[in-house]
Design a protein around this motif. Structure first.
Motif, short mmCIF file in Angstrom:
data_model
loop_
_atom_site.label_atom_id
_atom_site.label_comp_id
_atom_site.label_asym_id
_atom_site.label_seq_id
_atom_site.Cartn_x
_atom_site.Cartn_y
_atom_site.Cartn_z
N ARG A 49 75.63 -34.65 -40.41
CA ARG A 49 77.01 -35.15 -40.54
C ARG A 49 77.11 -36.26 -41.57
O ARG A 49 78.02 -36.31 -42.37
N HIS B 44 85.53 -39.35 -37.73
CA HIS B 44 84.38 -38.63 -38.27
C HIS B 44 84.81 -37.53 -39.21
O HIS B 44 84.08 -36.65 -39.54
N ASN B 45 86.05 -37.56 -39.61
CA ASN B 45 86.51 -36.52 -40.52
C ASN B 45 85.93 -36.70 -41.90
O ASN B 45 85.78 -37.80 -42.39
N PRO C 10 91.76 -25.85 -35.08
CA PRO C 10 91.04 -27.02 -35.56
C PRO C 10 89.69 -26.61 -36.17
O PRO C 10 89.07 -25.66 -35.69
N PRO D 211 86.14 -28.48 -37.79
CA PRO D 211 85.49 -29.78 -38.00
C PRO D 211 85.25 -30.07 -39.48
O PRO D 211 84.98 -29.15 -40.25
N PRO E 30 82.65 -31.34 -40.98
CA PRO E 30 81.36 -30.82 -41.48
C PRO E 30 81.28 -29.29 -41.45
O PRO E 30 80.23 -28.71 -41.72
N GLN F 289 90.73 -22.49 -29.93
CA GLN F 289 89.67 -22.51 -30.95
C GLN F 289 88.65 -21.43 -30.64
O GLN F 289 88.28 -21.23 -29.48
N THR G 203 79.87 -29.55 -24.98
CA THR G 203 80.90 -29.89 -25.95
C THR G 203 81.41 -28.59 -26.58
O THR G 203 80.84 -27.52 -26.34
N VAL G 204 82.46 -28.70 -27.36
CA VAL G 204 83.00 -27.52 -28.03
C VAL G 204 81.99 -27.02 -29.07
O VAL G 204 81.56 -25.87 -29.06
N GLU G 205 81.62 -27.92 -29.98
CA GLU G 205 80.68 -27.55 -31.02
C GLU G 205 79.25 -27.68 -30.50
O GLU G 205 79.01 -28.32 -29.49
P1 XMP Z 1 83.37 -31.50 -29.40
O1 XMP Z 1 82.25 -30.70 -29.97
O2 XMP Z 1 83.22 -32.97 -29.62
O3 XMP Z 1 84.65 -31.06 -30.24
O4 XMP Z 1 83.69 -31.16 -27.98
C1 XMP Z 1 85.97 -31.48 -29.96
C2 XMP Z 1 86.86 -31.06 -31.11
O5 XMP Z 1 86.53 -31.83 -32.27
C3 XMP Z 1 86.11 -30.98 -33.30
N1 XMP Z 1 84.96 -31.65 -33.97
C4 XMP Z 1 85.03 -32.28 -35.14
N2 XMP Z 1 86.05 -32.47 -35.99
N3 XMP Z 1 84.64 -33.62 -37.45
C5 XMP Z 1 85.84 -33.13 -37.15
O6 XMP Z 1 86.75 -33.29 -37.94
C6 XMP Z 1 83.55 -33.49 -36.65
O7 XMP Z 1 82.47 -33.96 -36.96
C7 XMP Z 1 83.77 -32.78 -35.43
N4 XMP Z 1 82.98 -32.47 -34.40
C8 XMP Z 1 83.73 -31.76 -33.51
C9 XMP Z 1 85.73 -29.67 -32.66
O8 XMP Z 1 85.85 -28.56 -33.55
C10 XMP Z 1 86.70 -29.61 -31.51
O9 XMP Z 1 87.96 -29.12 -31.92
#
Ligand code: XMP
Length: 327
Positions: free
Chosen positions: A117, A161-162, A204, A206, A208, A248, A323-325
Protein backbone atom coordinates in the motif's frame (compact mmCIF):
# COMPACT_ATOMS: atom_id res chain seq x y z
CA UNK A 1 -18.81 30.20 8.49
CA UNK A 2 -17.45 26.67 8.44
CA UNK A 3 -17.41 25.85 4.73
CA UNK A 4 -16.89 22.19 5.60
CA UNK A 5 -20.24 21.94 7.34
CA UNK A 6 -23.34 21.03 5.40
CA UNK A 7 -26.03 23.66 6.14
CA UNK A 8 -29.09 22.16 7.82
CA UNK A 9 -31.26 23.82 5.20
CA UNK A 10 -29.51 22.08 2.31
CA UNK A 11 -31.98 19.80 0.53
CA UNK A 12 -30.94 16.25 -0.31
CA UNK A 13 -30.30 16.04 -4.05
CA UNK A 14 -32.63 13.31 -5.26
CA UNK A 15 -34.05 14.58 -8.56
CA UNK A 16 -32.66 15.78 -11.92
CA UNK A 17 -34.03 19.27 -11.16
CA UNK A 18 -32.18 19.50 -7.86
CA UNK A 19 -29.05 18.13 -9.52
CA UNK A 20 -29.28 20.74 -12.29
CA UNK A 21 -29.70 23.53 -9.73
CA UNK A 22 -26.62 22.25 -7.90
CA UNK A 23 -24.63 22.07 -11.15
CA UNK A 24 -25.58 25.66 -12.11
CA UNK A 25 -24.70 26.95 -8.66
CA UNK A 26 -21.32 25.17 -8.62
CA UNK A 27 -20.43 26.35 -12.12
CA UNK A 28 -20.98 29.98 -11.09
CA UNK A 29 -19.02 29.47 -7.87
CA UNK A 30 -16.10 27.72 -9.54
CA UNK A 31 -15.87 30.33 -12.30
CA UNK A 32 -15.69 33.03 -9.63
CA UNK A 33 -13.04 31.15 -7.67
CA UNK A 34 -10.87 30.14 -10.61
CA UNK A 35 -11.16 33.05 -13.04
CA UNK A 36 -8.84 32.45 -15.99
CA UNK A 37 -6.38 30.26 -14.04
CA UNK A 38 -5.65 26.56 -14.51
CA UNK A 39 -6.83 23.65 -12.37
CA UNK A 40 -5.26 20.23 -11.96
CA UNK A 41 -7.23 17.08 -11.13
CA UNK A 42 -6.16 13.50 -10.46
CA UNK A 43 -8.86 11.65 -12.36
CA UNK A 44 -9.12 8.04 -11.23
CA UNK A 45 -12.31 7.23 -13.10
CA UNK A 46 -14.17 6.65 -9.84
CA UNK A 47 -17.50 8.41 -9.32
CA UNK A 48 -16.27 11.30 -7.21
CA UNK A 49 -13.34 12.45 -9.32
CA UNK A 50 -15.34 11.85 -12.52
CA UNK A 51 -18.19 14.07 -11.33
CA UNK A 52 -15.71 16.76 -10.32
CA UNK A 53 -14.07 16.51 -13.75
CA UNK A 54 -17.39 16.77 -15.57
CA UNK A 55 -18.43 19.80 -13.47
CA UNK A 56 -15.13 21.55 -14.12
CA UNK A 57 -15.21 20.80 -17.83
CA UNK A 58 -18.60 22.51 -17.96
CA UNK A 59 -17.36 25.44 -15.91
CA UNK A 60 -13.90 26.13 -17.33
CA UNK A 61 -13.32 23.71 -20.23
CA UNK A 62 -9.67 23.46 -21.20
CA UNK A 63 -8.45 25.38 -18.15
CA UNK A 64 -8.84 22.03 -16.41
CA UNK A 65 -6.02 19.53 -16.78
CA UNK A 66 -6.98 15.99 -15.79
CA UNK A 67 -4.22 13.51 -15.06
CA UNK A 68 -5.14 9.84 -15.20
CA UNK A 69 -2.41 7.66 -13.75
CA UNK A 70 -2.64 3.99 -14.68
CA UNK A 71 -0.73 2.18 -11.95
CA UNK A 72 -1.25 -1.13 -13.67
CA UNK A 73 -3.66 -2.27 -10.95
CA UNK A 74 -6.85 -0.99 -12.54
CA UNK A 75 -9.70 -3.18 -13.67
CA UNK A 76 -10.00 -4.30 -17.25
CA UNK A 77 -11.22 -1.49 -19.50
CA UNK A 78 -10.93 1.29 -16.92
CA UNK A 79 -8.19 3.47 -18.44
CA UNK A 80 -9.81 3.05 -21.86
CA UNK A 81 -13.14 4.23 -20.48
CA UNK A 82 -11.58 7.31 -18.86
CA UNK A 83 -9.96 8.24 -22.17
CA UNK A 84 -13.16 7.60 -24.13
CA UNK A 85 -15.49 9.52 -21.82
CA UNK A 86 -13.28 12.46 -20.96
CA UNK A 87 -10.95 12.95 -23.91
CA UNK A 88 -13.11 11.72 -26.78
CA UNK A 89 -16.61 12.62 -25.65
CA UNK A 90 -16.14 15.59 -23.32
CA UNK A 91 -13.11 16.96 -25.16
CA UNK A 92 -11.21 17.39 -21.89
CA UNK A 93 -7.58 18.25 -21.51
CA UNK A 94 -6.48 14.79 -20.34
CA UNK A 95 -2.97 13.62 -19.61
CA UNK A 96 -2.85 9.83 -19.57
CA UNK A 97 0.17 8.28 -17.89
CA UNK A 98 0.74 4.57 -18.23
CA UNK A 99 3.02 3.95 -15.25
CA UNK A 100 2.35 0.20 -15.09
CA UNK A 101 5.99 -0.86 -15.37
CA UNK A 102 7.12 1.64 -12.76
CA UNK A 103 4.64 0.34 -10.21
CA UNK A 104 5.03 -3.35 -10.95
CA UNK A 105 8.82 -3.12 -10.91
CA UNK A 106 8.74 -1.43 -7.51
CA UNK A 107 6.26 -3.98 -6.17
CA UNK A 108 8.26 -6.96 -7.38
CA UNK A 109 8.91 -9.41 -4.51
CA UNK A 110 7.14 -7.17 -1.95
CA UNK A 111 4.72 -9.35 -0.01
CA UNK A 112 3.84 -7.27 3.04
CA UNK A 113 0.37 -5.74 2.56
CA UNK A 114 1.14 -2.45 4.28
CA UNK A 115 4.40 -2.10 2.42
CA UNK A 116 2.55 -2.71 -0.87
CA UNK A 117 0.00 0.00 0.00
CA UNK A 118 2.80 2.40 0.95
CA UNK A 119 4.63 1.83 -2.31
CA UNK A 120 1.49 2.25 -4.41
CA UNK A 121 0.38 5.41 -2.57
CA UNK A 122 3.87 6.91 -2.55
CA UNK A 123 4.57 6.21 -6.20
CA UNK A 124 1.20 7.57 -7.21
CA UNK A 125 2.02 10.88 -5.58
CA UNK A 126 5.42 10.90 -7.26
CA UNK A 127 4.00 10.28 -10.73
CA UNK A 128 1.30 12.86 -10.21
CA UNK A 129 3.78 15.46 -8.90
CA UNK A 130 6.05 14.83 -11.90
CA UNK A 131 3.16 15.47 -14.27
CA UNK A 132 2.17 18.60 -12.33
CA UNK A 133 5.74 19.89 -12.59
CA UNK A 134 5.57 19.65 -16.38
CA UNK A 135 2.60 22.01 -16.47
CA UNK A 136 2.79 25.79 -16.31
CA UNK A 137 0.57 28.13 -14.41
CA UNK A 138 -1.49 25.68 -12.35
CA UNK A 139 -2.90 27.45 -9.32
CA UNK A 140 -5.68 25.16 -8.23
CA UNK A 141 -6.03 21.53 -7.33
CA UNK A 142 -9.46 19.94 -7.68
CA UNK A 143 -10.40 17.01 -5.47
CA UNK A 144 -13.34 14.64 -5.27
CA UNK A 145 -13.73 15.01 -1.51
CA UNK A 146 -17.27 14.10 -0.46
CA UNK A 147 -19.11 14.76 2.81
CA UNK A 148 -18.44 11.37 4.46
CA UNK A 149 -14.69 11.99 3.90
CA UNK A 150 -14.99 15.23 5.86
CA UNK A 151 -17.06 13.65 8.62
CA UNK A 152 -14.78 10.65 8.93
CA UNK A 153 -11.55 12.60 9.00
CA UNK A 154 -13.08 14.96 11.56
CA UNK A 155 -13.91 12.06 13.84
CA UNK A 156 -10.54 10.52 13.18
CA UNK A 157 -12.16 7.28 12.03
CA UNK A 158 -10.44 6.98 8.72
CA UNK A 159 -6.80 7.59 8.12
CA UNK A 160 -7.13 8.57 4.50
CA UNK A 161 -5.71 5.67 2.64
CA UNK A 162 -6.90 6.62 -0.78
CA UNK A 163 -4.39 6.78 -3.56
CA UNK A 164 -5.95 10.17 -4.28
CA UNK A 165 -4.20 11.66 -1.22
CA UNK A 166 -1.78 14.19 -2.62
CA UNK A 167 1.46 15.74 -1.39
CA UNK A 168 0.90 18.26 1.33
CA UNK A 169 3.63 20.52 0.06
CA UNK A 170 1.84 21.03 -3.25
CA UNK A 171 1.00 24.65 -2.88
CA UNK A 172 -2.37 24.81 -4.59
CA UNK A 173 -5.69 26.28 -3.61
CA UNK A 174 -8.32 23.55 -3.43
CA UNK A 175 -11.45 23.26 -5.57
CA UNK A 176 -13.85 20.76 -4.00
CA UNK A 177 -17.28 21.19 -5.55
CA UNK A 178 -18.88 18.03 -4.13
CA UNK A 179 -17.48 18.20 -0.63
CA UNK A 180 -20.90 18.70 0.98
CA UNK A 181 -22.59 15.88 -0.92
CA UNK A 182 -23.33 12.34 0.11
CA UNK A 183 -22.48 9.55 -2.30
CA UNK A 184 -26.06 9.05 -3.53
CA UNK A 185 -26.24 12.76 -4.37
CA UNK A 186 -22.93 12.62 -6.26
CA UNK A 187 -24.45 9.86 -8.41
CA UNK A 188 -27.60 11.89 -9.15
CA UNK A 189 -25.40 14.82 -10.18
CA UNK A 190 -23.22 12.51 -12.29
CA UNK A 191 -26.26 11.20 -14.12
CA UNK A 192 -27.43 14.74 -14.84
CA UNK A 193 -23.95 15.57 -16.14
CA UNK A 194 -24.27 12.69 -18.60
CA UNK A 195 -21.71 10.29 -17.14
CA UNK A 196 -22.30 6.69 -18.21
CA UNK A 197 -24.14 4.48 -15.72
CA UNK A 198 -21.29 2.04 -15.26
CA UNK A 199 -19.12 4.96 -14.14
CA UNK A 200 -21.83 6.55 -12.05
CA UNK A 201 -23.03 3.47 -10.24
CA UNK A 202 -19.61 1.90 -10.03
CA UNK A 203 -18.95 -0.26 -7.00
CA UNK A 204 -16.33 0.90 -4.49
CA UNK A 205 -12.80 0.14 -5.64
CA UNK A 206 -9.78 0.47 -3.37
CA UNK A 207 -7.08 2.97 -4.25
CA UNK A 208 -4.38 0.25 -4.39
CA UNK A 209 -6.68 -1.49 -6.84
CA UNK A 210 -6.17 -5.08 -7.85
CA UNK A 211 -2.92 -5.00 -5.87
CA UNK A 212 -4.80 -5.98 -2.70
CA UNK A 213 -6.60 -8.75 -4.59
CA UNK A 214 -3.35 -10.37 -5.60
CA UNK A 215 -2.22 -11.23 -2.07
CA UNK A 216 1.49 -11.50 -1.39
CA UNK A 217 4.09 -10.50 -3.95
CA UNK A 218 2.39 -9.42 -7.17
CA UNK A 219 3.37 -11.14 -10.40
CA UNK A 220 2.12 -10.03 -13.79
CA UNK A 221 0.66 -13.48 -14.49
CA UNK A 222 -1.35 -13.67 -11.28
CA UNK A 223 -2.43 -10.04 -11.66
CA UNK A 224 -3.73 -10.88 -15.12
CA UNK A 225 -5.72 -13.78 -13.64
CA UNK A 226 -7.28 -11.34 -11.14
CA UNK A 227 -8.07 -8.83 -13.87
CA UNK A 228 -9.58 -11.37 -16.26
CA UNK A 229 -11.65 -13.16 -13.62
CA UNK A 230 -12.88 -9.79 -12.28
CA UNK A 231 -13.96 -8.78 -15.80
CA UNK A 232 -15.90 -12.04 -16.22
CA UNK A 233 -17.54 -11.63 -12.81
CA UNK A 234 -18.61 -8.05 -13.59
CA UNK A 235 -19.96 -9.03 -16.99
CA UNK A 236 -21.94 -11.92 -15.52
CA UNK A 237 -23.28 -9.92 -12.56
CA UNK A 238 -24.56 -7.35 -15.04
CA UNK A 239 -26.32 -10.04 -17.10
CA UNK A 240 -27.77 -11.54 -13.93
CA UNK A 241 -29.25 -8.14 -12.99
CA UNK A 242 -27.02 -7.83 -9.93
CA UNK A 243 -25.10 -4.74 -11.03
CA UNK A 244 -26.01 -1.83 -8.77
CA UNK A 245 -27.79 -4.28 -6.43
CA UNK A 246 -24.87 -6.05 -4.82
CA UNK A 247 -22.63 -3.57 -2.99
CA UNK A 248 -19.27 -4.98 -4.00
CA UNK A 249 -18.11 -8.07 -5.86
CA UNK A 250 -14.70 -9.07 -7.04
CA UNK A 251 -12.20 -11.87 -7.35
CA UNK A 252 -8.99 -12.65 -5.54
CA UNK A 253 -6.23 -14.94 -6.73
CA UNK A 254 -4.18 -16.11 -3.74
CA UNK A 255 -0.57 -17.08 -3.99
CA UNK A 256 -0.88 -20.84 -3.76
CA UNK A 257 -1.48 -23.61 -6.22
CA UNK A 258 -3.39 -26.84 -6.04
CA UNK A 259 -3.58 -29.95 -8.13
CA UNK A 260 -6.19 -30.39 -10.82
CA UNK A 261 -6.79 -32.27 -14.03
CA UNK A 262 -7.41 -31.05 -17.55
CA UNK A 263 -7.59 -33.10 -20.76
CA UNK A 264 -6.33 -36.11 -18.81
CA UNK A 265 -3.24 -34.26 -17.60
CA UNK A 266 -2.30 -33.08 -14.14
CA UNK A 267 -2.43 -29.32 -13.58
CA UNK A 268 -1.00 -27.28 -10.76
CA UNK A 269 -2.65 -23.88 -10.74
CA UNK A 270 -4.19 -21.04 -8.70
CA UNK A 271 -7.72 -20.88 -7.36
CA UNK A 272 -9.94 -17.86 -8.01
CA UNK A 273 -11.90 -16.73 -4.97
CA UNK A 274 -15.17 -14.92 -5.54
CA UNK A 275 -16.35 -12.40 -2.96
CA UNK A 276 -19.74 -10.68 -3.20
CA UNK A 277 -20.97 -8.64 -0.26
CA UNK A 278 -23.68 -6.27 0.89
CA UNK A 279 -23.48 -3.54 3.46
CA UNK A 280 -24.62 -0.03 4.25
CA UNK A 281 -21.67 1.19 6.25
CA UNK A 282 -18.85 -1.26 5.35
CA UNK A 283 -18.38 -1.82 9.08
CA UNK A 284 -20.65 -4.83 9.04
CA UNK A 285 -20.90 -6.83 5.86
CA UNK A 286 -23.06 -9.78 4.83
CA UNK A 287 -22.48 -12.22 2.01
CA UNK A 288 -24.62 -12.29 -1.15
CA UNK A 289 -25.88 -15.78 -1.91
CA UNK A 290 -25.94 -16.60 -5.59
CA UNK A 291 -28.22 -18.95 -7.53
CA UNK A 292 -26.53 -22.37 -7.78
CA UNK A 293 -26.87 -22.44 -11.59
CA UNK A 294 -25.36 -18.97 -11.78
CA UNK A 295 -22.45 -20.12 -9.62
CA UNK A 296 -21.90 -23.11 -11.91
CA UNK A 297 -21.86 -20.78 -14.89
CA UNK A 298 -19.29 -18.49 -13.25
CA UNK A 299 -17.07 -21.46 -12.43
CA UNK A 300 -17.22 -22.79 -15.94
CA UNK A 301 -16.41 -19.43 -17.58
CA UNK A 302 -13.56 -18.61 -15.20
CA UNK A 303 -12.02 -22.05 -15.53
CA UNK A 304 -12.17 -22.05 -19.29
CA UNK A 305 -11.16 -18.43 -19.91
CA UNK A 306 -8.62 -17.50 -17.25
CA UNK A 307 -5.07 -18.76 -17.68
CA UNK A 308 -3.32 -20.43 -14.78
CA UNK A 309 -6.47 -21.27 -12.83
CA UNK A 310 -7.97 -24.68 -12.01
CA UNK A 311 -10.40 -24.03 -9.16
CA UNK A 312 -13.06 -21.49 -8.16
CA UNK A 313 -13.97 -20.88 -4.51
CA UNK A 314 -16.69 -18.75 -2.91
CA UNK A 315 -16.06 -16.74 0.23
CA UNK A 316 -19.01 -17.08 2.61
CA UNK A 317 -17.47 -15.08 5.45
CA UNK A 318 -19.16 -11.94 6.78
CA UNK A 319 -17.33 -8.94 8.21
CA UNK A 320 -16.49 -9.26 11.03
CA UNK A 321 -14.51 -11.45 11.34
CA UNK A 322 -13.22 -11.15 7.76
CA UNK A 323 -12.54 -7.80 6.15
CA UNK A 324 -13.88 -7.11 2.67
CA UNK A 325 -10.50 -7.11 0.99
CA UNK A 326 -7.87 -9.79 1.53
CA UNK A 327 -5.06 -7.37 2.41
P1 XMP B 1 -12.07 -3.66 4.32
O1 XMP B 1 -11.18 -4.60 3.58
O2 XMP B 1 -11.33 -2.71 5.19
O3 XMP B 1 -12.77 -2.78 3.19
O4 XMP B 1 -13.19 -4.35 5.05
C1 XMP B 1 -13.80 -1.85 3.43
C2 XMP B 1 -14.03 -1.05 2.17
O5 XMP B 1 -12.90 -0.22 1.92
C3 XMP B 1 -12.32 -0.55 0.69
N1 XMP B 1 -10.85 -0.50 0.88
C4 XMP B 1 -10.06 0.49 0.45
N2 XMP B 1 -10.34 1.62 -0.21
N3 XMP B 1 -8.07 2.19 -0.22
C5 XMP B 1 -9.34 2.46 -0.56
O6 XMP B 1 -9.57 3.48 -1.18
C6 XMP B 1 -7.69 1.08 0.46
O7 XMP B 1 -6.53 0.87 0.76
C7 XMP B 1 -8.76 0.19 0.82
N4 XMP B 1 -8.80 -0.97 1.48
C8 XMP B 1 -10.09 -1.39 1.50
C9 XMP B 1 -12.82 -1.92 0.33
O8 XMP B 1 -12.83 -2.16 -1.08
C10 XMP B 1 -14.20 -1.91 0.93
O9 XMP B 1 -15.13 -1.28 0.08
Amino acid sequence: MDTNKRPETMKRITTPELAQAFIDEQITKMREQIGDKKVLLALSGGVDSSVVAALLIKAIGKQLVCVHVNHGLLRKGEPEQVIKVFRDEMDANLVYVDATDRFLDLLKDVDDPEEKRKIIGGEFIKVFAEEAAKLDGIEFLAQGTIYPDILESKDGIKAHHNVGGLPEDMDFELVEPVKLLYKDEVRVVGKELGLPDDMNYRQPFPGPGLGVRCPGAITRERLEAVRESDAILREEFKKEGLEGKVWQYFTVVPDFKSTGIKDGKRTFAWPVIIRAINTTDVVEVSVEHLRPEFMDHLVSRIISEVDGVNRVLYDFTPKPPATVEYE
